[in-house]
Design a protein around this motif. Structure first.
Motif, mmCIF file in Angstrom:
data_model
loop_
_atom_site.group_PDB
_atom_site.id
_atom_site.type_symbol
_atom_site.label_atom_id
_atom_site.label_comp_id
_atom_site.label_asym_id
_atom_site.label_seq_id
_atom_site.Cartn_x
_atom_site.Cartn_y
_atom_site.Cartn_z
ATOM 1 N N GLY A 164 0.796 -1.222 0.000
ATOM 2 C CA GLY A 164 0.000 0.000 0.000
ATOM 3 C C GLY A 164 0.824 1.266 0.000
ATOM 4 N N SER A 165 2.054 1.195 0.488
ATOM 5 C CA SER A 165 2.908 2.386 0.574
ATOM 6 C C SER A 165 3.644 2.696 -0.719
ATOM 7 N N VAL A 166 3.467 1.868 -1.749
ATOM 8 C CA VAL A 166 4.171 2.090 -3.015
ATOM 9 C C VAL A 166 3.622 3.351 -3.690
ATOM 10 N N PRO A 167 4.476 4.265 -4.102
ATOM 11 C CA PRO A 167 4.001 5.451 -4.823
ATOM 12 C C PRO A 167 3.338 5.076 -6.143
ATOM 13 N N ILE A 168 2.310 5.811 -6.495
ATOM 14 C CA ILE A 168 1.591 5.550 -7.739
ATOM 15 C C ILE A 168 2.528 5.679 -8.932
ATOM 16 N N ARG A 169 3.436 6.657 -8.878
ATOM 17 C CA ARG A 169 4.370 6.862 -9.990
ATOM 18 C C ARG A 169 5.254 5.637 -10.192
ATOM 19 N N ASP A 170 5.668 5.006 -9.098
ATOM 20 C CA ASP A 170 6.518 3.823 -9.223
ATOM 21 C C ASP A 170 5.761 2.660 -9.847
ATOM 22 N N LEU A 171 4.491 2.489 -9.446
ATOM 23 C CA LEU A 171 3.685 1.416 -10.027
ATOM 24 C C LEU A 171 3.430 1.674 -11.512
ATOM 25 N N ASN A 172 3.160 2.931 -11.859
ATOM 26 C CA ASN A 172 2.951 3.275 -13.270
ATOM 27 C C ASN A 172 4.193 2.984 -14.100
ATOM 28 N N ARG A 173 5.343 3.307 -13.557
ATOM 29 C CA ARG A 173 6.590 3.061 -14.281
ATOM 30 C C ARG A 173 6.849 1.565 -14.430
ATOM 31 N N PHE A 174 6.652 0.837 -13.339
ATOM 32 C CA PHE A 174 6.984 -0.587 -13.336
ATOM 33 C C PHE A 174 6.089 -1.363 -14.285
ATOM 34 N N MET A 175 4.781 -1.006 -14.306
ATOM 35 C CA MET A 175 3.813 -1.747 -15.107
ATOM 36 C C MET A 175 3.429 -1.032 -16.398
ATOM 37 N N ASP A 176 3.969 0.177 -16.610
ATOM 38 C CA ASP A 176 3.607 0.992 -17.777
ATOM 39 C C ASP A 176 2.102 1.281 -17.777
ATOM 40 N N TRP A 177 1.586 1.639 -16.591
ATOM 41 C CA TRP A 177 0.183 1.989 -16.425
ATOM 42 C C TRP A 177 0.039 3.512 -16.394
ATOM 43 N N SER A 178 -1.193 3.965 -16.206
ATOM 44 C CA SER A 178 -1.448 5.412 -16.188
ATOM 45 C C SER A 178 -2.439 5.781 -15.088
ATOM 46 N N LEU A 179 -2.244 5.235 -13.903
ATOM 47 C CA LEU A 179 -3.098 5.599 -12.775
ATOM 48 C C LEU A 179 -2.864 7.057 -12.403
ATOM 49 N N PRO A 180 -3.909 7.797 -12.080
ATOM 50 C CA PRO A 180 -3.735 9.221 -11.746
ATOM 51 C C PRO A 180 -3.066 9.398 -10.396
ATOM 52 N N ASP A 181 -2.186 10.388 -10.294
ATOM 53 C CA ASP A 181 -1.496 10.657 -9.028
ATOM 54 C C ASP A 181 -1.675 12.094 -8.569
ATOM 55 N N GLU A 182 -2.728 12.758 -9.064
ATOM 56 C CA GLU A 182 -2.953 14.151 -8.669
ATOM 57 C C GLU A 182 -3.511 14.269 -7.257
ATOM 58 N N GLU A 183 -4.374 13.333 -6.848
ATOM 59 C CA GLU A 183 -5.062 13.440 -5.565
ATOM 60 C C GLU A 183 -4.427 12.589 -4.471
ATOM 61 N N ALA A 184 -3.543 11.690 -4.813
ATOM 62 C CA ALA A 184 -2.913 10.816 -3.822
ATOM 63 C C ALA A 184 -1.508 10.478 -4.278
ATOM 64 N N THR A 185 -0.647 10.167 -3.312
ATOM 65 C CA THR A 185 0.745 9.841 -3.624
ATOM 66 C C THR A 185 0.957 8.339 -3.708
ATOM 67 N N THR A 186 0.377 7.587 -2.758
ATOM 68 C CA THR A 186 0.565 6.143 -2.708
ATOM 69 C C THR A 186 -0.645 5.424 -3.282
ATOM 70 N N ILE A 187 -0.464 4.143 -3.570
ATOM 71 C CA ILE A 187 -1.557 3.351 -4.127
ATOM 72 C C ILE A 187 -2.655 3.165 -3.102
ATOM 73 N N ALA A 188 -2.301 3.036 -1.808
ATOM 74 C CA ALA A 188 -3.321 2.937 -0.760
ATOM 75 C C ALA A 188 -4.088 4.241 -0.637
ATOM 76 N N GLY A 189 -3.384 5.357 -0.753
ATOM 77 C CA GLY A 189 -4.051 6.655 -0.695
ATOM 78 C C GLY A 189 -5.025 6.849 -1.840
ATOM 79 N N LEU A 190 -4.685 6.323 -3.025
ATOM 80 C CA LEU A 190 -5.580 6.430 -4.168
ATOM 81 C C LEU A 190 -6.873 5.658 -3.921
ATOM 82 N N VAL A 191 -6.754 4.451 -3.354
ATOM 83 C CA VAL A 191 -7.939 3.640 -3.077
ATOM 84 C C VAL A 191 -8.830 4.331 -2.048
ATOM 85 N N ILE A 192 -8.241 4.863 -0.996
ATOM 86 C CA ILE A 192 -9.030 5.544 0.038
ATOM 87 C C ILE A 192 -9.691 6.789 -0.533
#
Length: 433
Positions: free
Chosen positions: A354-382
């Protein structure tokens, strides 16, 4: 056919030629390679230098081209209407409209722009001197138009367009990188690195800092033996020292300084005075951009800073390595704990902490999850769920499904993520089986 009619036709043809010149110049100057123009200017090419000067003031260029293009088109339409009314009466208006539409579209728009797209650099070099001259001629009128447009923009509800730039360098470079990546000319990792450099001005230190709850620190009043024992357990070379309360950082201890002090004390730990060789901490605001912080690291010749909020409370720390990792990706050495926070599975899902930054996950998987409202993947879900999820709950948004795998109190510690299609953009909670 009278001389007057022939003269009018010649003038209309000349005006259409000028219109084509303006349209082609606009396309050529917009599509010209700035890198090639810069290289030619360094080689002493005066025309390339003119093109670069034009590209440095895009508003003036576009304003001049639009003014000239509309001027000649309107004049050509007025002359043709007058000519055809004289020849055919009132029906000449319809004839003029049809004729000028066809002529303008073919000879003043499509044809010159198609040629300009095919040979942008060549045409840009050719028209640069003429455009510079026209900018001087039309400057008073362009200034007047810019003033009117600025006044009208300030009267609109939003202010985002008040200082808008017609050609944004960062967006142009980013678009080129994405295009080259799609075409295979630039490797994905290289594209991420180039994009990371452009992102430094948009990200703030609070976006990538190590939170204070994860900081490894030592107590200033602990005996030297305990301080040395704790430092031997850590993998870091710079350790914050606190006193009275963990948020009160009073110094930074560097392991190299510790070794030097131990040598001077003949390796007798009990003789150490840790605070005597610890250095003063450096505090930076959490709103500092990564670009500014990188420049400050280089200027101050330091590699770590403590991050504070607007009230002066310590929120975490940031290092030079953290910023470099935003460009080149994760940097690991032989002392780093090799824990994989992003774990792709054989079924196409990805288990992620959950503490993984969204930018790191996007880079690792070549995804495009938004990171404007949250920094971590857990923060995005919440943020998207607008609640603290329970263990086993799943949520679908932005084309991905998120399942809560582990949870510690109100903290999401692990999730399973799976792409489910880009059409699933609205948050939708699903109960786990």
């Amino acid at each position: 056919m009278s001389f007057e009619i022939l003269l009018t036709i010649a003038v209309i043809a000349f005006l259409l030629l000028l219109s084509g010149l303006f349209s082609g110049s606009e396309t050529a100057l917009t599509a010209a390679s700035r890198a090639r123009m810069h290289a030619l200017e360094l080689e002493g090419n005066e025309k390339a230098a003119r093109v670069n000067r034009l590209l440095a003031e895009p508003e003036r260029v576009i304003g001049t081209i639009l003014l000239g293009n509309n001027l000649v088109n309107i004049l050509a339409s007025a002359l043709s209407t007058s000519l055809l009314i004289g020849l055919f009466g009132d029906v000449g208006v319809a004839y003029a409209t049809i004729a000028m539409t066809v002529l303008v579209v073919i000879f003043s728009e499509v044809l010159p722009k198609t040629y300009a797209i095919a040979f942008p650099d060549r045409i840009a070099l050719a028209v640069a001197p003429l455009m510079q001259a026209l900018i001087v001629v039309f400057r008073p009128a362009v200034f007047l138009i810019e003033g009117i447009v600025t006044l009208l923009l300030k009267m609109t509800p939003t202010h985002k367009d008040d200082a808008a730039n017609i050609l944004t360098a960062h967006e142009e470079i980013r678009g080129t990188i994405d295009l080259q990546k799609k075409e295979g000319a630039v490797a994905r990792h290289d594209a991420h690195m180039l994009g990371g450099v452009l992102d430094l001005g948009d990200l703030k230190v609070e976006d990538i800092m190590i939170h204070r709850t994860k900081m490894e620190m030592v107590h200033a009043d602990d005996p030297p033996e305990k301080v040395v024992a704790e430092i031997l357990k850590t993998q870091y070379t710079r350790i914050p020292i606190w006193r009275d309360e963990p948020e009160n950082i009073v110094a930074i201890l560097h392991t190299k300084d510790l070794l030097s002090a131990l040598g001077e004390a003949e390796w007798d730990v009990s003789k150490l005075d840790v605070m005597s060789f610890a250095t003063k901490p450096w505090f930076v605001p959490d709103t500092t951009s990564l670009k500014d912080q990188l420049n400050q690291f280089l200027k101050q010749k330091q590699q770590m800073a403590l991050v504070v909020d607007e009230y002066g409370e310590v929120q975490g720390l940031i290092t030079l390595e953290d910023i470099l990792e935003e460009i080149v990706g994760q940097i690991a050495d032989e002392h780093d704990a090799h824990e994989t926070a992003i774990r792709p599975q054989t079924d196409g899902t990805v288990n992620v902490d959950g503490s993984v930054p969204i930018r790191d996950l996007n880079r690792f998987m070549d995804w495009s999850l938004p990171d404007e409202e949250a920094t971590t993947i857990a923060g995005l879900v919440i943020h998207e769920a607008q609640t603290i999820p329970e263990l086993g709950q799943t949520f679908t948004f932005h084309g991905y499904r998120f399942e809560v795998l582990r949870k510690s109190r109100n903290k999401i510690t692990a999730l399973r993520v799976k792409p489910v299609g880009k059409d699933a953009t609205l948050p939708a909670q699903e109960k786990a089986d």
